[in-house]
Design a protein around this motif. Structure first.
Motif: not given
Length: 137
Positions: A47, A49, A68, A72-78, A100-101
């Motif tokens: 994926s 971003i 940033e 994205h690591h914390e909010i999108d669990f990626m 990826e997740e």
């Protein structure tokens, strides 16, 4: 030229990231940061971003970029393993990151990064670029 290296900091970890130019050094800083969290060799670029940032100076831009990435690591669990960065003369950064997740059954769990710090953060430009950052664990 090596892409990055780590150094000890009290209760934290720091890294120097290198590149032929600012873009490459920022890309390598992303890899260095995520290799603190996991082994990025095991993270597939499934994926993407894209985000943009503008800052008042290069050090602030580095801080904002790393923040940033952590967001994205914390909010999108990626987890991310590929970083493409373009920075223009107005300190406007456009980044596309791929990963990826999080799946802790697949991905090695190393160390959680709690925050990015401004402490000893620097951007040095000579014939190459060297970035220095410390993250709070």
């Amino acid at each position: 030229m090596k892409k990055y290296e780590y150094f000890e900091a009290t209760a934290d970890i720091g890294f120097n990231a290198y590149g032929k130019n600012l873009n490459e050094a920022f890309e390598n800083a992303g890899v260095a940061m995520f290799n603190i969290i996991t082994d990025t060799d095991d993270v597939e670029a499934k994926s993407k971003i894209t985000f943009e940032i503008t800052s008042e100076d290069e050090v602030s831009l580095l801080y904002d970029y790393l923040e940033e990435l952590l967001f994205h690591h914390e909010i999108d669990f990626m987890l991310f393993s590929e970083f493409h960065v373009e920075i223009d003369e107005n300190l406007h950064l456009r980044a596309t990151i791929a990963g990826e997740e999080i799946n802790w059954d697949k991905h090695e769990r190393k160390t959680e990064i709690k925050a990015i710090t401004f402490h000893k953060m620097e951007v040095k430009k000579t014939e190459n670029v060297k970035l220095r950052a410390i993250v709070d664990l």
